[in-house]
Scaffold this motif. Structure first.
Motif, PDB file in Angstrom:
ATOM      1  N   ILE A 529       0.842  -1.201   0.000  1.00 35.40           N
ATOM      2  CA  ILE A 529       0.000   0.000   0.000  1.00 35.40           C
ATOM      3  C   ILE A 529       0.873   1.245   0.000  1.00 35.40           C
ATOM      4  O   ILE A 529       0.623   2.223  -0.729  1.00 35.40           O
ATOM      5  N   VAL A 530       1.905   1.245   0.832  1.00 34.61           N
ATOM      6  CA  VAL A 530       2.808   2.399   0.887  1.00 34.61           C
ATOM      7  C   VAL A 530       3.458   2.630  -0.470  1.00 34.61           C
ATOM      8  O   VAL A 530       3.546   3.760  -0.966  1.00 34.61           O
ATOM      9  N   GLY A 531       3.933   1.545  -1.104  1.00 35.96           N
ATOM     10  CA  GLY A 531       4.553   1.691  -2.409  1.00 35.96           C
ATOM     11  C   GLY A 531       3.571   2.172  -3.462  1.00 35.96           C
ATOM     12  O   GLY A 531       3.917   3.002  -4.318  1.00 35.96           O
ATOM     13  N   ASP A 532       2.339   1.656  -3.418  1.00 29.53           N
ATOM     14  CA  ASP A 532       1.351   2.076  -4.414  1.00 29.53           C
ATOM     15  C   ASP A 532       0.944   3.524  -4.217  1.00 29.53           C
ATOM     16  O   ASP A 532       0.661   4.246  -5.185  1.00 29.53           O
ATOM     17  N   ASN A 533       0.932   3.977  -2.962  1.00 25.42           N
ATOM     18  CA  ASN A 533       0.586   5.375  -2.708  1.00 25.42           C
ATOM     19  C   ASN A 533       1.629   6.310  -3.294  1.00 25.42           C
ATOM     20  O   ASN A 533       1.301   7.415  -3.757  1.00 25.42           O
ATOM     21  N   ARG A 535       3.194   5.812  -5.984  1.00 26.09           N
ATOM     22  CA  ARG A 535       2.848   5.865  -7.409  1.00 26.09           C
ATOM     23  C   ARG A 535       1.647   6.769  -7.638  1.00 26.09           C
ATOM     24  O   ARG A 535       1.638   7.588  -8.576  1.00 26.09           O
ATOM     25  N   ARG A 536       0.631   6.666  -6.761  1.00 26.96           N
ATOM     26  CA  ARG A 536      -0.577   7.446  -6.931  1.00 26.96           C
ATOM     27  C   ARG A 536      -0.292   8.935  -6.746  1.00 26.96           C
ATOM     28  O   ARG A 536      -0.824   9.780  -7.477  1.00 26.96           O
ATOM     29  N   ARG A 537       0.548   9.263  -5.753  1.00 23.99           N
ATOM     30  CA  ARG A 537       0.885  10.676  -5.569  1.00 23.99           C
ATOM     31  C   ARG A 537       1.604  11.219  -6.793  1.00 23.99           C
ATOM     32  O   ARG A 537       1.401  12.379  -7.183  1.00 23.99           O
ATOM     33  N   GLY A 538       2.463  10.375  -7.404  1.00 27.46           N
ATOM     34  CA  GLY A 538       3.142  10.819  -8.608  1.00 27.46           C
ATOM     35  C   GLY A 538       2.195  11.096  -9.749  1.00 27.46           C
ATOM     36  O   GLY A 538       2.490  11.910 -10.633  1.00 27.46           O
ATOM     37  N   LEU A 539       1.040  10.433  -9.742  1.00 25.62           N
ATOM     38  CA  LEU A 539       0.049  10.650 -10.793  1.00 25.62           C
ATOM     39  C   LEU A 539      -0.984  11.693 -10.404  1.00 25.62           C
ATOM     40  O   LEU A 539      -1.949  11.934 -11.155  1.00 25.62           O
ATOM     41  N   GLY A 540      -0.816  12.271  -9.187  1.00 28.68           N
ATOM     42  CA  GLY A 540      -1.764  13.270  -8.741  1.00 28.68           C
ATOM     43  C   GLY A 540      -3.031  12.676  -8.183  1.00 28.68           C
ATOM     44  O   GLY A 540      -4.073  13.362  -8.114  1.00 28.68           O
ATOM     45  N   LEU A 541      -2.994  11.422  -7.768  1.00 31.81           N
ATOM     46  CA  LEU A 541      -4.169  10.755  -7.239  1.00 31.81           C
ATOM     47  C   LEU A 541      -4.083  10.708  -5.722  1.00 31.81           C
ATOM     48  O   LEU A 541      -2.983  10.661  -5.133  1.00 31.81           O
ATOM     49  N   PRO A 542      -5.223  10.682  -5.042  1.00 30.63           N
ATOM     50  CA  PRO A 542      -5.196  10.622  -3.580  1.00 30.63           C
ATOM     51  C   PRO A 542      -4.725   9.253  -3.120  1.00 30.63           C
ATOM     52  O   PRO A 542      -5.009   8.238  -3.764  1.00 30.63           O
ATOM     53  N   PRO A 543      -3.984   9.187  -2.001  1.00 34.72           N
ATOM     54  CA  PRO A 543      -3.509   7.892  -1.511  1.00 34.72           C
ATOM     55  C   PRO A 543      -4.642   7.086  -0.894  1.00 34.72           C
ATOM     56  O   PRO A 543      -5.684   7.622  -0.524  1.00 34.72           O
ATOM     57  N   ALA A 544      -4.405   5.783  -0.832  1.00 31.17           N
ATOM     58  CA  ALA A 544      -5.356   4.871  -0.190  1.00 31.17           C
ATOM     59  C   ALA A 544      -4.772   4.454   1.150  1.00 31.17           C
ATOM     60  O   ALA A 544      -3.581   4.122   1.253  1.00 31.17           O
ATOM     61  N   ARG A 545      -5.629   4.442   2.180  1.00 30.08           N
ATOM     62  CA  ARG A 545      -5.202   4.036   3.508  1.00 30.08           C
ATOM     63  C   ARG A 545      -6.019   2.813   3.899  1.00 30.08           C
ATOM     64  O   ARG A 545      -7.199   2.687   3.536  1.00 30.08           O
ATOM     65  N   ILE A 546      -5.391   1.947   4.692  1.00 30.09           N
ATOM     66  CA  ILE A 546      -6.032   0.650   4.939  1.00 30.09           C
ATOM     67  C   ILE A 546      -5.906   0.266   6.400  1.00 30.09           C
ATOM     68  O   ILE A 546      -4.912   0.584   7.080  1.00 30.09           O
ATOM     69  N   ARG A 547      -6.959  -0.435   6.871  1.00 30.38           N
ATOM     70  CA  ARG A 547      -6.953  -0.992   8.221  1.00 30.38           C
ATOM     71  C   ARG A 547      -7.002  -2.513   8.081  1.00 30.38           C
ATOM     72  O   ARG A 547      -7.737  -3.060   7.231  1.00 30.38           O
ATOM     73  N   ILE A 548      -6.255  -3.198   8.975  1.00 30.95           N
ATOM     74  CA  ILE A 548      -6.200  -4.655   8.934  1.00 30.95           C
ATOM     75  C   ILE A 548      -6.415  -5.184  10.329  1.00 30.95           C
ATOM     76  O   ILE A 548      -5.782  -4.730  11.304  1.00 30.95           O
ATOM     77  N   GLY A 549      -7.313  -6.184  10.438  1.00 36.02           N
ATOM     78  CA  GLY A 549      -7.538  -6.838  11.710  1.00 36.02           C
ATOM     79  C   GLY A 549      -7.335  -8.344  11.575  1.00 36.02           C
ATOM     80  O   GLY A 549      -7.797  -8.938  10.603  1.00 36.02           O
ATOM     81  N   ILE A 550      -6.645  -8.954  12.575  1.00 35.54           N
ATOM     82  CA  ILE A 550      -6.317 -10.371  12.499  1.00 35.54           C
ATOM     83  C   ILE A 550      -6.667 -11.028  13.834  1.00 35.54           C
ATOM     84  O   ILE A 550      -6.337 -10.507  14.903  1.00 35.54           O
ATOM     85  N   HIS A 551      -7.302 -12.223  13.729  1.00 35.17           N
ATOM     86  CA  HIS A 551      -7.622 -12.972  14.945  1.00 35.17           C
ATOM     87  C   HIS A 551      -7.474 -14.456  14.634  1.00 35.17           C
ATOM     88  O   HIS A 551      -7.648 -14.884  13.480  1.00 35.17           O
ATOM     89  N   ALA A 552      -7.111 -15.242  15.658  1.00 31.07           N
ATOM     90  CA  ALA A 552      -6.920 -16.682  15.503  1.00 31.07           C
ATOM     91  C   ALA A 552      -7.803 -17.414  16.476  1.00 31.07           C
ATOM     92  O   ALA A 552      -8.051 -16.946  17.594  1.00 31.07           O
ATOM     93  N   GLY A 553      -8.285 -18.604  16.053  1.00 31.04           N
ATOM     94  CA  GLY A 553      -9.114 -19.407  16.913  1.00 31.04           C
ATOM     95  C   GLY A 553      -9.771 -20.537  16.144  1.00 31.04           C
ATOM     96  O   GLY A 553      -9.566 -20.702  14.946  1.00 31.04           O
ATOM     97  N   CYS A 588      -7.239   3.800  16.518  1.00 30.73           N
ATOM     98  CA  CYS A 588      -5.780   3.824  16.657  1.00 30.73           C
ATOM     99  C   CYS A 588      -5.082   4.518  15.491  1.00 30.73           C
ATOM    100  O   CYS A 588      -3.871   4.737  15.536  1.00 30.73           O
ATOM    101  N   MET A 589      -5.804   4.832  14.426  1.00 32.13           N
ATOM    102  CA  MET A 589      -5.168   5.310  13.206  1.00 32.13           C
ATOM    103  C   MET A 589      -5.079   6.828  13.210  1.00 32.13           C
ATOM    104  O   MET A 589      -6.044   7.522  13.548  1.00 32.13           O
ATOM    105  N   THR A 590      -3.912   7.363  12.888  1.00 29.77           N
ATOM    106  CA  THR A 590      -3.692   8.801  12.785  1.00 29.77           C
ATOM    107  C   THR A 590      -3.721   9.204  11.313  1.00 29.77           C
ATOM    108  O   THR A 590      -3.715   8.355  10.409  1.00 29.77           O
ATOM    109  N   ASP A 591      -3.687  10.514  11.081  1.00 30.39           N
ATOM    110  CA  ASP A 591      -3.712  10.996   9.697  1.00 30.39           C
ATOM    111  C   ASP A 591      -2.445  10.631   8.925  1.00 30.39           C
ATOM    112  O   ASP A 591      -2.454  10.578   7.693  1.00 30.39           O
ATOM    113  N   GLU A 592      -1.363  10.384   9.660  1.00 25.33           N
ATOM    114  CA  GLU A 592      -0.102  10.047   8.978  1.00 25.33           C
ATOM    115  C   GLU A 592      -0.012   8.561   8.624  1.00 25.33           C
ATOM    116  O   GLU A 592       0.822   8.139   7.799  1.00 25.33           O
ATOM    117  N   ASP A 593      -0.839   7.738   9.256  1.00 29.51           N
ATOM    118  CA  ASP A 593      -0.749   6.294   9.010  1.00 29.51           C
ATOM    119  C   ASP A 593      -1.384   5.944   7.650  1.00 29.51           C
ATOM    120  O   ASP A 593      -2.498   6.387   7.346  1.00 29.51           O
TER     121      ASP A 593
END
Length: 636
Positions: A529-533, A535-553, A588-593
């Protein structure tokens, strides 16, 4: 997630994948190839089967051809042998026909003297009888009675006239010996050749003893010229090509067409010319060194050999006859070998042509087998790739000139197109795993799994600024990044829910490190995601931000759904918990994340020290009463 049910999967395993009844059968074959092969007879290729079939047909045809040709060859050789024997028989018969009447006439005259019908003292009557006898045998040159009183009564041919003569023989040496031999023989005897001064040529002669009233009277001498014998022989059907000859010994010519009209060939000191002196180059070569003996098949009881003259092979056929001289005569004929053996060579050419036809048939059978077997082999290899869902290797095949094969190839190409659509909606890796594990793989079982949820931050606002097609393109590119990371760690994408993705590890393949795999996949997603962002900034596109949740059981894993629409998925609290943990990431997510990964303490315990995380406190998840310890996974 929609996945094939048992019925459709059996179709895939049994119909779309030749040689496999089901995924379980495929696994059984891979695990125990020796046991599976023992249930089938040994298989042969179509090319080998066609070659064998054509080979049997060709062998039978070749055998019939060989029998027919051999029978024809034997018949032809027998006919040629019979013809060569008839040639010699004709020459011998013509020789006897020319000479035997002279002997018979001599015997007739001898009986007249013996029986008293002719008085030897009546010379006029004797000469008249000789004249009459000479008229009846035109080949005889002269008839002479040589009496013991050394007087000769002679009738000889001078052109068309007959001349009668009385000759005193007292000066002729050797008569006593001749009388003695005739008296002892008691019958007509062919003697050695005599030289005729008047005719300037040797004479073939028969000497018949004469008796009268019990007393030996003398000899009746009957002569035939060599030139007349040669003329008679040359005019025969067998000798019309000047190939007939009679030899005395091996080198002296008694009769030949050249002697019929060339008296200069005769010499007193050498009565008969040699084979090299009569101008016949073929006959002159009769005893050439190293003659070929391959003519035995063309002749019967006669002798034969082959001599090459001026690059043309000639066959000599000859036979010994006795009784017409003091030595045996060799009667024979030569003729070009092609004239005698052409029929046999035609059979031989037919045999070679037949062999060439058989070889051409063998080559044709091989080519037909190759033309049929090659596309079938390509089709088998291609369908083998489909059996393993290797659709990248399964490419469309070129058509065939054979109608049935072309229809099969067109059906295969249509199947490829269908399966490419199929793999768009069905995860290929999951199907492979289910096929490998067999029928029991889709049964509901409880497994320890790790579930991962993703969600795009503020996707609604992002989508409002995009057209529908651009939004769809954005999601496809986004999910392509995520899917690559999940599949790289052996995970299974369960479903796409709007802008969210659900994946899990630990099923259908048993993965003891399922939590560690999920954590690595999450970190890879964050990095992507960081790498693709960038690329997107270079094209003048807004970045994408993502949340991930993981659980085991624990969860129930298997086929869930109604007939006609079945999903291979998992059911259990672990799924809801993973999604709720992803919701916690909002706090937990800030504007910089650009990417936040939250995991439960169950994930950390399962993953072990490989995953380092920072605690973000206890959170009461939505729909829960008890708090859950949540940790933020470091992105790298």
């Amino acid at each position: 997630m929609s996945i094939v049910g048992p019925k459709l999967r059996r179709v895939l395993a049994g119909k779309l994948f030749p040689g496999a009844r089901s995924a379980g059968a495929a696994k059984a074959r891979s695990n125990s190839g020796e046991e599976a092969s023992s249930w089938h007879p040994r298989r042969v290729s179509i090319r080998a089967a066609l070659a064998f079939t054509f080979g049997v047909v060709i062998a039978v045809t070749a055998a019939a051809l060989i029998l027919a040709l051999e029978s024809g060859r034997q018949n032809t050789v027998a006919l040629v042998r019979d013809r060569s024997e008839r040639i010699i028989d004709t020459i011998v018969e013509r020789t006897r026909l020319h000479l035997d009447p002279a002997r018979d006439q001599s015997e007739f005259l001898a009986r007249l003297f013996r029986d008293g019908d002719l008085d030897p003292q009546d010379e006029a009557a004797s000469l008249s009888q000789l004249r009459a006898a000479l008229a009846g045998i035109p080949q005889v040159a002269a008839l002479a009675v040589i009496r013991t009183d050394l007087k000769q009564l002679r009738a000889e041919r001078h052109g068309d006239d007959v001349v009668l003569r009385k000759i005193d023989m007292r000066t002729v040496p050797g008569l006593d010996e001749a009388f003695e031999m005739a008296r002892n023989a008691g019958h007509p005897v062919w003697g050695e050749l005599l030289w005729s001064e008047r005719l300037n040529q040797p004479l073939v002669n028969v000497r018949t003893p004469l008796w009268h009233e019990g007393s030996f009277l003398g000899i009746l001498l009957t002569t035939v010229t060599v030139s007349e014998l040669s003329r008679f022989l040359a005019e025969s059907p067998a000798g019309s090509d000047v190939g007939a000859f009679i030899l005395l010994g091996r080198n002296h010519v008694v009769a030949h067409a050249a002697l019929a009209h060339n008296p200069q060939l005769f010499k007193r000191d050498n009565l008969l010319p040699e084979v090299t002196e009569i101008g016949d180059r073929v006959l002159a070569s009769i005893w050439s060194p190293n003659p070929e003996t391959g003519a035995a098949a063309f002749v019967g009881s006669s002798k034969s050999h082959i001599v090459t003259v001026d690059r043309t092979p000639y066959i000599f056929i000859y036979r010994d006859i006795s009784g017409y001289s003091d030595q045996p005569w060799m009667v024979g004929r030569y003729l070009p070998l092609d004239e005698l053996g052409s029929e046999v060579r035609r059979i031989e050419r037919a045999a070679w042509l037949g062999l060439a036809a058989v070889l051409a048939a063998v080559a044709g059978a091989w080519l037909v087998g190759y033309a049929i077997g090659r596309p079938i082999l390509r089709l088998a290899r291609a369908t083998s790739a489909i059996r393993t869902l290797d659709l990248t290797s399964a490419r469309p095949l070129a058509g065939s000139h054979l109608r049935e094969l072309d229809e099969a190839i067109r059906a295969y190409n249509a199947l490829i197109a269908t399966l490419h659509w199929f793999e768009t909606y069905v995860p290929r890796r999951l199907v492979k795993q289910l096929m490998a594990q067999g029928e029991h793989a889709t049964a509901l079982v409880e497994r320890e799994v790790t579930v991962l949820f993703t969600d795009i931050v503020d996707f609604t606002s992002l989508a409002e600024r995009l057209s529908a097609s651009d939004a769809a393109t954005f999601l496809n590119d986004h999910f392509r990044l995520l899917a690559a990371c999940v599949e790289a760690e052996g995970g299974t994408i369960d479903k796409y829910i709007g802008d969210s993705l659900m994946a899990f590890w630990g099923a259908p393949e048993l993965q003891l490190d399922h939590s560690a795999r999920a954590c690595r996949a999450a970190r890879a997603i964050a990095t992507a995601i960081v790498g693709d962002n960038r690329r997107r900034r270079g094209l003048g596109l807004p970045p994408a931000r993502i949340r991930i949740g993981i659980h085991a059981g624990p969860a129930m894993v298997g086929n869930i759904g109604a007939p006609g629409r079945i999903n291979y998925t998992l059911v259990g609290d672990v799924v809801n918990t993973a999604q709720r943990i992803e919701d916690v990431a909002k706090k937990c997510m800030t504007d910089e994340d650009e990417a936040v990964i939250l995991v439960s303490d169950a994930v950390l315990r399962s993953a072990g020290p490989e995953c380092s995380a920072q605690p973000v406190g206890e959170h009461i998840l939505r729909g829960r009463h008890e708090a859950t310890n949540v940790f933020r996974l470091e992105a790298s």
